[in-house]
Scaffold this active site. Structure first.
Site, PDB file in Angstrom:
ATOM      1  N   ASP A  67      30.874 -26.012 -68.564  1.00 54.98           N
ATOM      2  CA  ASP A  67      31.145 -25.423 -69.875  1.00 54.98           C
ATOM      3  C   ASP A  67      32.517 -25.812 -70.399  1.00 54.98           C
ATOM      4  O   ASP A  67      33.346 -26.352 -69.670  1.00 54.98           O
ATOM      5  CB  ASP A  67      31.010 -23.889 -69.821  1.00 54.98           C
ATOM      6  CG  ASP A  67      31.585 -23.279 -68.525  1.00 54.98           C
ATOM      7  OD1 ASP A  67      32.450 -23.913 -67.907  1.00 54.98           O
ATOM      8  OD2 ASP A  67      31.146 -22.179 -68.154  1.00 54.98           O
ATOM      9  N   ASN A 136      30.018  -9.720 -65.224  1.00 54.36           N
ATOM     10  CA  ASN A 136      28.771  -9.211 -65.809  1.00 54.36           C
ATOM     11  C   ASN A 136      27.549 -10.002 -65.330  1.00 54.36           C
ATOM     12  O   ASN A 136      26.460  -9.848 -65.854  1.00 54.36           O
ATOM     13  CB  ASN A 136      28.858  -9.245 -67.346  1.00 54.36           C
ATOM     14  CG  ASN A 136      29.086 -10.654 -67.891  1.00 54.36           C
ATOM     15  OD1 ASN A 136      29.043 -11.630 -67.145  1.00 54.36           O
ATOM     16  ND2 ASN A 136      29.316 -10.756 -69.183  1.00 54.36           N
ATOM     17  N   HIS A 138      27.339 -13.374 -65.339  1.00 58.74           N
ATOM     18  CA  HIS A 138      27.119 -14.676 -65.982  1.00 58.74           C
ATOM     19  C   HIS A 138      27.323 -15.828 -65.000  1.00 58.74           C
ATOM     20  O   HIS A 138      28.095 -15.721 -64.042  1.00 58.74           O
ATOM     21  CB  HIS A 138      27.943 -14.842 -67.270  1.00 58.74           C
ATOM     22  CG  HIS A 138      29.411 -15.061 -67.107  1.00 58.74           C
ATOM     23  ND1 HIS A 138      30.350 -14.535 -67.956  1.00 58.74           N
ATOM     24  CD2 HIS A 138      30.122 -15.783 -66.194  1.00 58.74           C
ATOM     25  CE1 HIS A 138      31.551 -14.913 -67.583  1.00 58.74           C
ATOM     26  NE2 HIS A 138      31.444 -15.670 -66.512  1.00 58.74           N
ATOM     27  N   GLU A 143      25.629 -15.500 -70.733  1.00 58.96           N
ATOM     28  CA  GLU A 143      25.921 -14.069 -70.704  1.00 58.96           C
ATOM     29  C   GLU A 143      24.624 -13.263 -70.613  1.00 58.96           C
ATOM     30  O   GLU A 143      23.566 -13.727 -71.065  1.00 58.96           O
ATOM     31  CB  GLU A 143      26.684 -13.684 -71.982  1.00 58.96           C
ATOM     32  CG  GLU A 143      27.994 -14.446 -72.202  1.00 58.96           C
ATOM     33  CD  GLU A 143      29.169 -13.905 -71.375  1.00 58.96           C
ATOM     34  OE1 GLU A 143      28.957 -13.448 -70.231  1.00 58.96           O
ATOM     35  OE2 GLU A 143      30.302 -13.961 -71.874  1.00 58.96           O
TER      36      GLU A 143
HETATM   37  C1  F6R Z   1      33.567 -21.434 -65.257  1.00 62.05           C
HETATM   38  C2  F6R Z   1      32.361 -20.647 -65.461  1.00 62.05           C
HETATM   39  C3  F6R Z   1      32.339 -19.164 -65.245  1.00 62.05           C
HETATM   40  C4  F6R Z   1      33.208 -18.685 -64.086  1.00 62.05           C
HETATM   41  C5  F6R Z   1      33.174 -17.174 -63.973  1.00 62.05           C
HETATM   42  C6  F6R Z   1      34.087 -16.658 -62.881  1.00 62.05           C
HETATM   43  O1  F6R Z   1      33.321 -22.796 -65.524  1.00 62.05           O
HETATM   44  O2  F6R Z   1      31.393 -21.178 -65.859  1.00 62.05           O
HETATM   45  O3  F6R Z   1      31.019 -18.762 -65.025  1.00 62.05           O
HETATM   46  O4  F6R Z   1      32.776 -19.276 -62.891  1.00 62.05           O
HETATM   47  O5  F6R Z   1      33.544 -16.595 -65.186  1.00 62.05           O
HETATM   48  O6  F6R Z   1      35.408 -16.903 -63.256  1.00 62.05           O
HETATM   49  P1  F6R Z   1      36.616 -16.734 -62.210  1.00 62.05           P
HETATM   50  O7  F6R Z   1      36.390 -17.748 -61.151  1.00 62.05           O
HETATM   51  O8  F6R Z   1      37.846 -17.033 -63.016  1.00 62.05           O
HETATM   52  O9  F6R Z   1      36.548 -15.340 -61.717  1.00 62.05           O
END
Ligand code: F6R
Length: 242
Positions: A67, A136, A138, A143
């Site tokens: 992403d 959440n 994701h 989401e």
């Molecule tokens: C990042 C991504 C997100 C993160 C998730 C956890 O490329 O796609 O799904 O993996 O938000 O984020 P952290 O690792 O910062 O807790």
């Protein structure tokens, strides 16, 4: 699903990097799906160390990031393009032309999503997709919702996600409201998924994702349908699993 729990962050990082290194050693043209955020940083550091020690070369590897924020220049300190350069890609011998990330500055965002999805389609199946987990549920920026989008698309970020990511920006208002993300269908096409989760604050969502019902309200629960998922947890993240 193979769930492994580690007592130290170092052990977890070494295990994660070891899985990726072993794949690249046996398949020098491996296609890696990569993630950003806090979770993979220690694993990327281990990969850089392994490269510098001469244990592994990424010359033939291709990378595809999950992403990117919409509206941030690549040079912005919080763009995922820059994150990847600083944490991994800029420190190893991967060919820049084989490093792919959605373009969040594209004028026509729908066309950019189609381009990225086609690129993934044409490049062949991703061998290993690295994932973190949002509070959440994701994965990528898919989401929770009543329905999920299969392929690469534009997504509105939930407030909870923006708040969680505010730590990478000077002020919370600077966190973009939209991103481009691979879809859940795109993610599930990977041959193998390596899900990494750390911290007490993710223990409840880890339990829901891995042992709760399969529901679009917890996108990571769809990973239960994938035939080859390896989950690396620290003890806190795994503390509510039964
Ligand atoms: C990042 C991504 C997100 C993160 C998730 C956890 O490329 O796609 O799904 O993996 O938000 O984020 P952290 O690792 O910062 O807790």
């Amino acid at each position: 699903m193979n769930i492994l729990t580690f007592q130290t962050q170092e052990a977890l990082n070494k295990a994660g990097a070891g899985i990726i290194t072993a794949l690249v050693q046996t398949n020098p043209k491996a296609r890696l799906g990569l993630a950003t955020g806090g979770t993979p940083v220690g694993i990327y550091q281990e990969l850089v160390d392994a490269y510098k020690a001469g244990t592994v070369s990424f010359q033939g590897v291709s990378s595809f990031n999950l992403d990117e924020y919409i509206g941030l220049e690549r040079s912005h300190e919080a763009s995922y393009y820059r994150f990847m350069q600083e944490q991994l890609l800029g420190h190893i011998d991967i060919a820049p032309e084989r490093c792919h990330i959605p373009n969040g500055m594209a004028e026509d965002l729908d066309a950019e999503c189609r381009r990225y999805e086609q690129l993934l389609e044409d490049s062949g199946q991703i061998d290993l997709q690295l994932l973190g987990l949002g509070h959440n549920g994701h994965i990528g920026f898919n989401e929770p919702d009543v329905a999920l989008t299969r392929s690469t698309h534009v997504v509105q970020l939930r407030e909870q996600t923006r708040e969680a990511n505010a730590r990478f920006f000077d002020t919370p208002e600077q966190v973009p409201v939209q991103a481009i993300t691979m879809g859940v269908g795109t993610i599930l096409k990977a041959k193998m998924i390596l899900l990494v989760v750390r911290g007490k604050d993710k223990a409840e969502i880890v339990k829901q994702a891995l042992q709760g019902p399969i529901t679009t309200e917890c996108p990571a629960s769809l990973l239960q349908t994938h035939p080859h998922v390896v989950v690396l947890l620290d003890q806190e993240a795994g503390s509510l699993l039964v």
